[in-house]
Structures are given as structure tokens and as C-alpha cells.
Design a protein around this motif. Structure first.
Motif, PDB file in Angstrom:
ATOM      1  N   LEU A 144     -10.506 -14.338  39.831  1.00 16.74           N
ATOM      2  CA  LEU A 144     -10.222 -14.897  41.153  1.00 16.74           C
ATOM      3  C   LEU A 144      -8.699 -13.123  41.404  1.00 16.74           C
ATOM      4  O   LEU A 144      -8.264 -13.523  42.179  1.00 16.74           O
ATOM      5  CB  LEU A 144      -9.924 -15.670  41.134  1.00 16.74           C
ATOM      6  N   GLN A 145      -7.932 -13.800  40.294  1.00 18.27           N
ATOM      7  CA  GLN A 145      -6.794 -12.887  40.746  1.00 18.27           C
ATOM      8  C   GLN A 145      -6.900 -11.879  40.615  1.00 18.27           C
ATOM      9  O   GLN A 145      -6.133 -10.893  41.762  1.00 18.27           O
ATOM     10  CB  GLN A 145      -5.886 -12.933  39.029  1.00 18.27           C
ATOM     11  N   LEU A 146      -7.390 -10.337  39.444  1.00 23.08           N
ATOM     12  CA  LEU A 146      -7.299  -9.613  39.590  1.00 23.08           C
ATOM     13  C   LEU A 146      -8.131  -9.244  40.829  1.00 23.08           C
ATOM     14  O   LEU A 146      -7.947  -7.542  41.347  1.00 23.08           O
ATOM     15  CB  LEU A 146      -8.501  -9.036  38.667  1.00 23.08           C
ATOM     16  N   GLY A 170       0.479 -26.978  36.554  1.00 20.33           N
ATOM     17  CA  GLY A 170       2.160 -25.986  36.386  1.00 20.33           C
ATOM     18  C   GLY A 170       0.949 -25.930  35.044  1.00 20.33           C
ATOM     19  O   GLY A 170       0.015 -25.482  34.449  1.00 20.33           O
ATOM     20  N   THR A 171       2.136 -25.313  34.146  1.00 22.71           N
ATOM     21  CA  THR A 171       2.374 -24.201  32.770  1.00 22.71           C
ATOM     22  C   THR A 171       1.551 -25.246  31.398  1.00 22.71           C
ATOM     23  O   THR A 171       2.754 -26.103  31.915  1.00 22.71           O
ATOM     24  CB  THR A 171       2.869 -23.067  32.743  1.00 22.71           C
ATOM     25  N   TYR A 172       0.825 -24.313  30.834  1.00 22.08           N
ATOM     26  CA  TYR A 172       0.519 -24.982  30.008  1.00 22.08           C
ATOM     27  C   TYR A 172       1.574 -25.454  28.211  1.00 22.08           C
ATOM     28  O   TYR A 172       1.464 -26.153  27.498  1.00 22.08           O
ATOM     29  CB  TYR A 172      -0.812 -24.566  29.000  1.00 22.08           C
ATOM     30  N   GLY A 173       2.695 -23.861  28.648  1.00 20.98           N
ATOM     31  CA  GLY A 173       3.509 -24.213  28.188  1.00 20.98           C
ATOM     32  C   GLY A 173       4.579 -26.136  27.840  1.00 20.98           C
ATOM     33  O   GLY A 173       4.960 -26.487  27.634  1.00 20.98           O
ATOM     34  N   ALA A 205       5.680 -16.921  25.902  1.00 21.27           N
ATOM     35  CA  ALA A 205       6.891 -17.631  25.310  1.00 21.27           C
ATOM     36  C   ALA A 205       5.570 -19.198  26.066  1.00 21.27           C
ATOM     37  O   ALA A 205       6.185 -19.925  25.347  1.00 21.27           O
ATOM     38  CB  ALA A 205       8.104 -17.653  27.025  1.00 21.27           C
ATOM     39  N   GLN A 206       5.345 -18.603  27.304  1.00 20.44           N
ATOM     40  CA  GLN A 206       4.055 -19.723  26.833  1.00 20.44           C
ATOM     41  C   GLN A 206       3.204 -19.935  25.730  1.00 20.44           C
ATOM     42  O   GLN A 206       3.237 -20.867  25.884  1.00 20.44           O
ATOM     43  CB  GLN A 206       3.343 -19.089  28.528  1.00 20.44           C
ATOM     44  N   LEU A 207       3.312 -18.765  25.517  1.00 20.96           N
ATOM     45  CA  LEU A 207       1.392 -19.457  24.341  1.00 20.96           C
ATOM     46  C   LEU A 207       3.014 -19.928  23.273  1.00 20.96           C
ATOM     47  O   LEU A 207       1.910 -20.025  22.580  1.00 20.96           O
ATOM     48  CB  LEU A 207       1.297 -17.439  23.514  1.00 20.96           C
ATOM     49  N   GLY A 225      -8.247 -22.286  35.170  1.00 22.04           N
ATOM     50  CA  GLY A 225      -9.126 -21.099  35.991  1.00 22.04           C
ATOM     51  C   GLY A 225      -9.663 -22.090  37.109  1.00 22.04           C
ATOM     52  O   GLY A 225      -9.719 -22.510  37.808  1.00 22.04           O
ATOM     53  N   LEU A 226     -10.569 -21.101  36.662  1.00 21.67           N
ATOM     54  CA  LEU A 226     -12.031 -21.372  38.026  1.00 21.67           C
ATOM     55  C   LEU A 226     -12.898 -22.458  36.976  1.00 21.67           C
ATOM     56  O   LEU A 226     -13.962 -23.194  38.308  1.00 21.67           O
ATOM     57  CB  LEU A 226     -13.567 -20.001  38.093  1.00 21.67           C
ATOM     58  N   GLY A 227     -13.022 -22.913  36.070  1.00 18.42           N
ATOM     59  CA  GLY A 227     -12.926 -24.346  35.668  1.00 18.42           C
ATOM     60  C   GLY A 227     -14.852 -23.615  34.643  1.00 18.42           C
ATOM     61  O   GLY A 227     -15.644 -24.719  34.669  1.00 18.42           O
ATOM     62  N   GLY A 228     -15.213 -22.682  34.348  1.00 18.50           N
ATOM     63  CA  GLY A 228     -15.969 -21.653  34.429  1.00 18.50           C
ATOM     64  C   GLY A 228     -16.609 -22.562  32.606  1.00 18.50           C
ATOM     65  O   GLY A 228     -17.481 -23.371  31.863  1.00 18.50           O
ATOM     66  N   HIS A 229     -15.338 -22.614  31.287  1.00 18.35           N
ATOM     67  CA  HIS A 229     -15.012 -23.320  29.885  1.00 18.35           C
ATOM     68  C   HIS A 229     -15.784 -24.923  30.581  1.00 18.35           C
ATOM     69  O   HIS A 229     -15.927 -25.688  29.825  1.00 18.35           O
ATOM     70  CB  HIS A 229     -14.238 -22.757  29.336  1.00 18.35           C
ATOM     71  N   ALA A 230     -14.468 -25.503  31.397  1.00 23.24           N
ATOM     72  CA  ALA A 230     -14.711 -27.131  31.589  1.00 23.24           C
ATOM     73  C   ALA A 230     -15.612 -27.362  32.019  1.00 23.24           C
ATOM     74  O   ALA A 230     -15.988 -28.196  31.495  1.00 23.24           O
ATOM     75  CB  ALA A 230     -13.405 -27.339  32.872  1.00 23.24           C
ATOM     76  N   ILE A 232      -5.119 -27.953  32.995  1.00 23.07           N
ATOM     77  CA  ILE A 232      -4.592 -27.358  33.466  1.00 23.07           C
ATOM     78  C   ILE A 232      -4.269 -25.608  34.648  1.00 23.07           C
ATOM     79  O   ILE A 232      -5.395 -24.971  33.732  1.00 23.07           O
ATOM     80  CB  ILE A 232      -3.783 -27.653  32.652  1.00 23.07           C
ATOM     81  N   ASP A 233      -3.646 -25.717  34.990  1.00 22.06           N
ATOM     82  CA  ASP A 233      -3.557 -24.353  35.758  1.00 22.06           C
ATOM     83  C   ASP A 233      -2.574 -23.858  36.233  1.00 22.06           C
ATOM     84  O   ASP A 233      -2.200 -24.971  37.116  1.00 22.06           O
ATOM     85  CB  ASP A 233      -4.757 -23.393  36.270  1.00 22.06           C
ATOM     86  N   ARG A 234      -1.749 -23.069  36.657  1.00 18.92           N
ATOM     87  CA  ARG A 234       0.118 -22.490  37.235  1.00 18.92           C
ATOM     88  C   ARG A 234      -0.778 -21.974  38.654  1.00 18.92           C
ATOM     89  O   ARG A 234       0.189 -21.829  39.325  1.00 18.92           O
ATOM     90  CB  ARG A 234       0.697 -21.988  36.710  1.00 18.92           C
ATOM     91  N   PHE A 285      -7.145 -22.848  25.356  1.00 23.87           N
ATOM     92  CA  PHE A 285      -6.619 -21.848  25.986  1.00 23.87           C
ATOM     93  C   PHE A 285      -7.158 -20.254  26.493  1.00 23.87           C
ATOM     94  O   PHE A 285      -7.494 -19.907  24.614  1.00 23.87           O
ATOM     95  CB  PHE A 285      -5.361 -21.371  25.005  1.00 23.87           C
ATOM     96  N   ASP A 286      -7.642 -20.119  27.505  1.00 24.37           N
ATOM     97  CA  ASP A 286      -8.283 -18.834  28.006  1.00 24.37           C
ATOM     98  C   ASP A 286      -7.299 -18.115  28.430  1.00 24.37           C
ATOM     99  O   ASP A 286      -7.119 -18.479  29.426  1.00 24.37           O
ATOM    100  CB  ASP A 286      -9.583 -19.135  28.547  1.00 24.37           C
ATOM    101  N   LEU A 287      -6.868 -17.119  27.409  1.00 24.96           N
ATOM    102  CA  LEU A 287      -5.240 -16.502  28.001  1.00 24.96           C
ATOM    103  C   LEU A 287      -5.574 -15.228  29.531  1.00 24.96           C
ATOM    104  O   LEU A 287      -6.898 -14.632  29.362  1.00 24.96           O
ATOM    105  CB  LEU A 287      -4.422 -16.114  27.047  1.00 24.96           C
ATOM    106  N   GLY A 288      -4.503 -14.695  29.778  1.00 25.89           N
ATOM    107  CA  GLY A 288      -4.661 -13.420  31.023  1.00 25.89           C
ATOM    108  C   GLY A 288      -5.086 -14.274  32.225  1.00 25.89           C
ATOM    109  O   GLY A 288      -5.055 -15.188  32.349  1.00 25.89           O
ATOM    110  N   VAL A 289      -5.155 -13.124  32.585  1.00 26.24           N
ATOM    111  CA  VAL A 289      -5.707 -13.510  34.674  1.00 26.24           C
ATOM    112  C   VAL A 289      -6.886 -13.568  34.372  1.00 26.24           C
ATOM    113  O   VAL A 289      -8.499 -13.074  33.556  1.00 26.24           O
ATOM    114  CB  VAL A 289      -5.275 -12.611  35.029  1.00 26.24           C
TER     115      VAL A 289
END
Ligand SMILES: C[S@@+](CC[C@H](N)C(=O)[O-])C[C@H]1O[C@@H](n2cnc3c(N)ncnc32)[C@H](O)[C@@H]1O
Length: 319
Positions: free
Chosen positions: A110-112, A81-84, A222-224, A35-40, A55-57, A103-107
Motif C-alpha cells: 500500500l505504501q510502496l 502508534g509505533t511498536y517501539g 531504533a524502533q526495532l 499493515g493491511l491485516g493479512g497476518h492478523a 498496531i501500525d503507525r 513484527f513484519d518489518l518494512g513497508v
């Protein structure tokens, strides 16, 4: 907020994520939803000798993460890319076994908050909803193609929407009259399809429909499923897998995957002796999911439904 969205996505349960991943000198972590790199950023700050592959799609999110993590130099590597597809992406970057995966799922916010992305019905915008805008069909295109039965199933299963049939029929009526191309148009279709009493709920009547379509379009479950299996396989001995989920479908999937890893035997209960040969593959670190404190929710309402689960790979199963 429109355009690039100036507000920063506030990472949830960051302290617990870092505590569970337990960064040690020389460790290599993968943030599958950087995402926006907060956890990283928090992981990289916690220990000066760790590296993170993010990784982020979503290219727009990666661009933000790149700016935020720039100061860590080659300790942070960002991959589109996708984490799947995590194992292939890591192979391409010569990444071997990893010490932890998040994995911090969802949106993201920034996207919302970007009306042009079409994730939110709170402001009008094109009905896109793709996390990766470089491929796939938009929600608007998907709504012209989907059968009424499939739409009803998606709304019921992914949105847990009790008026799934009525909404699906209303969508079909609308698309015969005119294509559904904007978030406001879809929101209005849903509003007209549900009973008045539905408006007294805590959430807007369109919330579940938007969530369901987003999950289907981005194949999130499916990705999860792929991400959990391929991610766990990549962990080194004693490596940690941590997942933050935001709705019950995701949490159920994570919980049952972890339970299976932690089970010593999966034989039917009436079998007199064990025949499955299963061994304990992981230890569950969160017998109950970790949820945000009231203070965190007050400061960051998006954290409200977050649940964090983690498990540690058993020594004998490590790479
Ligand atoms: C909740 S945000 C992550 C925020 C991040 N932890 C931070 O601190 O900024 C979820 C991110 O995961 C990404 N995402 C969702 N599904 C994905 C998938 N299957 N593969 C890769 N990225 C994905 C989204 O594009 C979004 O940027």
C-alpha cells in the motif's frame, strides 16, 4: 499505482507465522505491524477463540486493516502508534501479558504503490517517505537539513551503498541549485552520481539510497531495538516472538537479540567460573531463519528477501 492502491498487500510466510505463534483458545496476540491485516486475519481465522491487537503507525494502513478485520468484531482491536511504544500503547488499552507477538518489518505494498507517499522511485511523486504522516519531517525536508557527513553515513550504514560519498555530494550540489522535492528528482541525482557500470546490477542504482533514507527518517532500527525489548518483556510464559525482516541490518539485530536471550552465560570465555548470573530467557524456534519457497517468491516477489525468526520465552521468565 496511484491513490489508495487497489492491490492487496500479500502477507509473507503466513503459514509459518501461524504455525510458530500456535494460536490456542483464549490466547491474545499482538501484531506490531498490522499493515493491511493479512497476518492478523490468518491468526484470527486459525483459532476462533483468539484475540489480536494490531498496531501500525500508518493511519491509511489501519483503515484498510479495520475493513478487512471488521468481521471478527471485538476479537480484533486496532491501535495507531509505533511498536517501539508498544508497552505504553498496550497499557492504554488495558492489555496485560500477551501470548505472541509478530513484527513484519518494512513497508507494505500500500505504501510502496501509492506515488503520493514517496517511497518508490518507479513513478514520480512528492518525496515524503513518512510511514506516519501525522508527525515528523518529510524526506524532502530532511534532505534540506542533513549534513553531508550524516547523509553519507546513512547511505553507507543503512543502504550499504558503496557510492555513499559521491551520492551525498551530489545531493548537496543539487539542493544548492534547487530543493529536492520529488522521487524522480532524487532518483536522477543518484543516477548521475554513480558510474555507468552500476546500472548493470540487478537492482536500480537508486534502490539503496531510497532504502537508507526511509530507514533513517522513520528511525526503523531504533524502533526495532525498542520493539524487541519491550515486546519480549510483555510476553507471558512460553509466549512467542516472531519477526520477519527484509534486509541484513534488521536480521542481524534480531539474530543477535535472540542469541543473547537463549544464552546461559555471557561471561568472557577466559573467565574460569560464571560471574554474569545470566539465565536462559528464551528458546530459539528457528535455528536457521525460515525463508519463502520459490513458489511463494514467484507468486509474491516482495517475499524474496524475507527471513522469519522466532523464539519462545522460557517458562521461568514469563509474566
Ligand atoms: C510489511 S507491512 C506489514 C504487513 C502486514 N503483516 C499484513 O499482512 O498486511 C509493515 C507495516 O508496518 C508498519 N510499521 C513499520 N514500522 C512500524 C513501527 N515502528 N511501528 C508501527 N508500525 C510500523 C508500516 O506502516 C507497515 O504498514
Amino acid at each position: 499505482m496511484t491513490g489508495g492502491g487497489q492491490r492487496l498487500h500479500v502477507p509473507v510466510l503466513t503459514h509459518d507465522v501461524v504455525r510458530l505463534l500456535n494460536p490456542r483458545p483464549g490466547n491474545l496476540f499482538v501484531d506490531g505491524t498490522v499493515g493491511l491485516g493479512g497476518h492478523a486475519e490468518a491468526i484470527l481465522e486459525a483459532e476462533p477463540e483468539v484475540r489480536v491487537v494490531g498496531i501500525d503507525r500508518d493511519e491509511a494502513a489501519l483503515e484498510r486493516a479495520r475493513r478487512r478485520l471488521d468481521r471478527f468484531g471485538d476479537r480484533a482491536v486496532l491501535v495507531h502508534g509505533t511498536y517501539g511504544n508498544l508497552d505504553r500503547l498496550l497499557d492504554q488499552h488495558d492489555v496485560g501479558p500477551i501470548d505472541g507477538l509478530l513484527f513484519d518489518l518494512g513497508v507494505s505494498s500500500l505504501q510502496l504503490d501509492d506515488n503520493a507517499r514517496g517511497f518508490s522511485f518507479r513513478a514520480d511523486g512528492p518525496l515524503d517517505m513518512r510511514m506516519d504522516r501525522s508527525c515528523g519531517v518529510t524526506a524532502a525536508e530532511w534532505l534540506t537539513l542533513v549534513s553531508p557527513e550524516e547523509l553519507e553515513r546513512v547511505l553507507r550504514e543503512y543502504g550499504e551503498e558503496r557510492y555513499a560519498r559521491g551520492i551525498a555530494r551530489a545531493v548537496v550540489r543539487e539542493r544548492i541549485a534547487r530543493p529536492i522535492e520529488t522521487t524522480a528528482q532524487l532518483r536522477d541525482v543518484v543516477h548521475r552520481a554513480v558510474p555507468r557500470a552500476y546500472f548493470t546490477q540487478r537492482i536500480d542504482p537508486a534502490t539503496r539510497t531510497f532504502q537508507a533514507i526511509r530507514i533513517a527518517l522513520n528511525e526503523e532500527l531504533a524502533q526495532l531495538s525498542l520493539g524487541l525489548r519491550r515486546g519480549f518483556a510483555r510476553l507471558s510464559k512460553g509466549g512467542t516472538l516472531a519477526v520477519i525482516s527484509f534486509h541484513s541490518l534488521e536480521d542481524r539485530m534480531v539474530k543477535s537479540y535472540f542469541r543473547n536471550l537463549a544464552a546461559a552465560c555471557i561471561c568472557p570465555p577466559d573467565l574460569p567460573v560464571c560471574a554474569c548470573g545470566k539465565r536462559v530467557e528464551a528458546e530459539i524456534l528457528t535455528p536457521k531463519p525460515i525463508v519463502p519457497t520459490e513458489d511463494e517468491v514467484a507468486a509474491n516477489p516482495r517475499a524474496r528477501s524475507a527471513k522469519l525468526r522466532a523464539c519462545r520465552k522460557a517458562i521461568e521468565f514469563g509474566r
